[in-house]
Scaffold this motif. Sequence first.
Motif, mmCIF file in Angstrom:
data_model
loop_
_atom_site.group_PDB
_atom_site.id
_atom_site.type_symbol
_atom_site.label_atom_id
_atom_site.label_comp_id
_atom_site.label_asym_id
_atom_site.label_seq_id
_atom_site.Cartn_x
_atom_site.Cartn_y
_atom_site.Cartn_z
ATOM 1 N N SER A 51 0.861 -1.184 0.000
ATOM 2 C CA SER A 51 0.000 0.000 0.000
ATOM 3 C C SER A 51 0.896 1.232 0.000
ATOM 4 O O SER A 51 1.771 1.360 0.862
ATOM 5 N N SER A 52 0.668 2.118 -0.969
ATOM 6 C CA SER A 52 1.553 3.268 -1.126
ATOM 7 C C SER A 52 1.253 4.395 -0.151
ATOM 8 O O SER A 52 2.133 5.187 0.177
ATOM 9 N N HIS A 53 0.001 4.490 0.324
ATOM 10 C CA HIS A 53 -0.351 5.500 1.309
ATOM 11 C C HIS A 53 -1.779 5.266 1.792
ATOM 12 O O HIS A 53 -2.476 4.375 1.301
ATOM 13 N N SER A 54 -2.186 6.105 2.729
ATOM 14 C CA SER A 54 -3.414 5.829 3.464
ATOM 15 C C SER A 54 -4.679 6.402 2.837
ATOM 16 O O SER A 54 -5.772 6.168 3.361
ATOM 17 N N HIS A 55 -4.578 7.123 1.734
ATOM 18 C CA HIS A 55 -5.780 7.663 1.104
ATOM 19 C C HIS A 55 -6.763 6.549 0.774
ATOM 20 O O HIS A 55 -6.366 5.451 0.377
ATOM 21 N N GLY A 56 -8.053 6.865 0.885
ATOM 22 C CA GLY A 56 -9.084 5.854 0.739
ATOM 23 C C GLY A 56 -9.169 5.215 -0.629
ATOM 24 O O GLY A 56 -9.754 4.139 -0.771
ATOM 25 N N ASP A 57 -8.588 5.842 -1.656
ATOM 26 C CA ASP A 57 -8.593 5.225 -2.989
ATOM 27 C C ASP A 57 -7.329 4.411 -3.243
ATOM 28 O O ASP A 57 -7.094 3.959 -4.366
ATOM 29 N N HIS A 58 -6.522 4.200 -2.187
ATOM 30 C CA HIS A 58 -5.313 3.383 -2.313
ATOM 31 C C HIS A 58 -5.168 2.342 -1.200
ATOM 32 O O HIS A 58 -4.382 1.414 -1.333
ATOM 33 N N PHE A 59 -5.900 2.524 -0.110
ATOM 34 C CA PHE A 59 -5.752 1.618 1.037
ATOM 35 C C PHE A 59 -7.117 1.323 1.641
ATOM 36 O O PHE A 59 -7.932 2.220 1.854
ATOM 37 N N ASN A 60 -7.340 0.053 1.907
ATOM 38 C CA ASN A 60 -8.535 -0.407 2.609
ATOM 39 C C ASN A 60 -8.058 -1.369 3.687
ATOM 40 O O ASN A 60 -7.413 -2.389 3.387
ATOM 41 N N LYS A 61 -8.344 -1.067 4.930
ATOM 42 C CA LYS A 61 -7.809 -1.884 6.023
ATOM 43 C C LYS A 61 -8.315 -3.324 5.995
ATOM 44 O O LYS A 61 -7.767 -4.187 6.686
ATOM 45 N N GLU A 62 -9.316 -3.609 5.179
ATOM 46 C CA GLU A 62 -9.774 -4.991 5.035
ATOM 47 C C GLU A 62 -8.678 -5.904 4.496
ATOM 48 O O GLU A 62 -8.708 -7.115 4.717
ATOM 49 N N ASP A 80 2.672 6.176 6.804
ATOM 50 C CA ASP A 80 1.561 7.053 7.188
ATOM 51 C C ASP A 80 0.290 6.253 7.475
ATOM 52 O O ASP A 80 -0.706 6.820 7.933
ATOM 53 N N ILE A 81 0.325 4.965 7.202
ATOM 54 C CA ILE A 81 -0.810 4.083 7.503
ATOM 55 C C ILE A 81 -0.719 3.676 8.973
ATOM 56 O O ILE A 81 0.240 3.020 9.386
ATOM 57 N N GLU A 82 -1.682 4.087 9.744
ATOM 58 C CA GLU A 82 -1.632 3.892 11.192
ATOM 59 C C GLU A 82 -2.392 2.631 11.586
ATOM 60 O O GLU A 82 -3.592 2.656 11.860
ATOM 61 N N GLU A 83 -1.674 1.533 11.562
ATOM 62 C CA GLU A 83 -2.238 0.249 11.959
ATOM 63 C C GLU A 83 -1.245 -0.468 12.870
ATOM 64 O O GLU A 83 -0.024 -0.310 12.724
ATOM 65 N N ASN A 84 -1.745 -1.253 13.772
ATOM 66 C CA ASN A 84 -0.905 -2.065 14.641
ATOM 67 C C ASN A 84 -0.801 -3.471 14.068
ATOM 68 O O ASN A 84 -1.750 -3.981 13.480
ATOM 69 N N GLY A 86 2.174 -6.881 12.796
ATOM 70 C CA GLY A 86 3.503 -7.263 12.336
ATOM 71 C C GLY A 86 3.705 -6.965 10.871
ATOM 72 O O GLY A 86 3.929 -7.876 10.061
ATOM 73 N N TYR A 87 3.630 -5.701 10.505
ATOM 74 C CA TYR A 87 3.743 -5.296 9.110
ATOM 75 C C TYR A 87 5.079 -4.607 8.873
ATOM 76 O O TYR A 87 5.715 -4.110 9.807
ATOM 77 N N ASN A 88 5.491 -4.571 7.615
ATOM 78 C CA ASN A 88 6.686 -3.819 7.229
ATOM 79 C C ASN A 88 6.262 -2.391 6.889
ATOM 80 O O ASN A 88 5.721 -2.140 5.815
ATOM 81 N N PHE A 89 6.501 -1.458 7.800
ATOM 82 C CA PHE A 89 6.191 -0.054 7.543
ATOM 83 C C PHE A 89 7.422 0.616 6.943
ATOM 84 O O PHE A 89 8.530 0.489 7.482
ATOM 85 N N VAL A 90 7.237 1.321 5.826
ATOM 86 C CA VAL A 90 8.382 1.844 5.095
ATOM 87 C C VAL A 90 8.197 3.333 4.809
ATOM 88 O O VAL A 90 7.090 3.870 4.823
ATOM 89 N N LYS A 91 9.329 3.979 4.498
ATOM 90 C CA LYS A 91 9.343 5.390 4.134
ATOM 91 C C LYS A 91 10.323 5.586 2.989
ATOM 92 O O LYS A 91 11.107 4.672 2.642
ATOM 93 N N GLU A 92 10.309 6.770 2.403
ATOM 94 C CA GLU A 92 11.215 7.100 1.310
ATOM 95 C C GLU A 92 12.660 6.831 1.709
ATOM 96 O O GLU A 92 13.094 7.188 2.797
#
Length: 234
Positions: A51-62, A80-84, A86-92
């Motif tokens: 998921s590239s970012h948290s906007h609703g047209d790019h990410f669905n927590k389902e 920027d996706i605020e979820e708890n 065991g995920y790989n959270f990444v930045k530029e």
Amino acid sequence: MKVFYIYHSGFAIETEKYKLIFDYYMEPKRNSGNFNIENFIIDNKHILVFSSHSHGDHFNKEILNWKEKNPNINYILSDDIEENGGYNFVKEGDSLIVEGVEINVFGSTDLGVSYFVKCDGKSFFHAGDLNWWAWSDDTPEEEKYMKDLYFNKMELIEKKLKEEEIDYLFYPVDPRLEEYSFLGIKYFIEKIRVRNIIPMHMWDKYEIIKNLKNEIKDINIIEINKNCEEILKI
């Protein structure tokens, strides 16, 4: 290898050993083919969900519930996706290897990141919302800000990928930009070697792809005609 267009900026890719899913947020019922994400994720192959970012047209927590159906799923999410979990959270600027898949994370001119991914001898660049966002009603100051921001992000990409060739570039060609819809894609392919373009972020207006093919003659552009369909099989 197979590539499925899901909707908007959402795609699913199947290679010999892997399945990759980018920016899934929905499967429309209108103008749709036979692709079904629940069938796609039931497999013994390693599955990576981006998921590239948290906007609703790019990410669905389902999407995070998919792991209950298949424990072989790994998630690579913009930080920027605020979820708890065991995920790989990444930045530029991040680089990582997940189940043998090489991932380089680049920036965006909107929220989040873009991804350069290599696996099974193929390379993919999913731009997320990285684009030269030039709107017809921008002020001169807004025009300059966005142009400078885009050039800055592209300079970093060009430096990192100067020896690379992107096999498949997934890139926004948003019709809302009107006469500026192709500014970003044209600049990108001037700077980075690309073999195939897969347009995205079109808001159901797939006729814009024919206009793009009239503008860009020397790179193969893969056409999309409806949602949830296989667009490439090799």
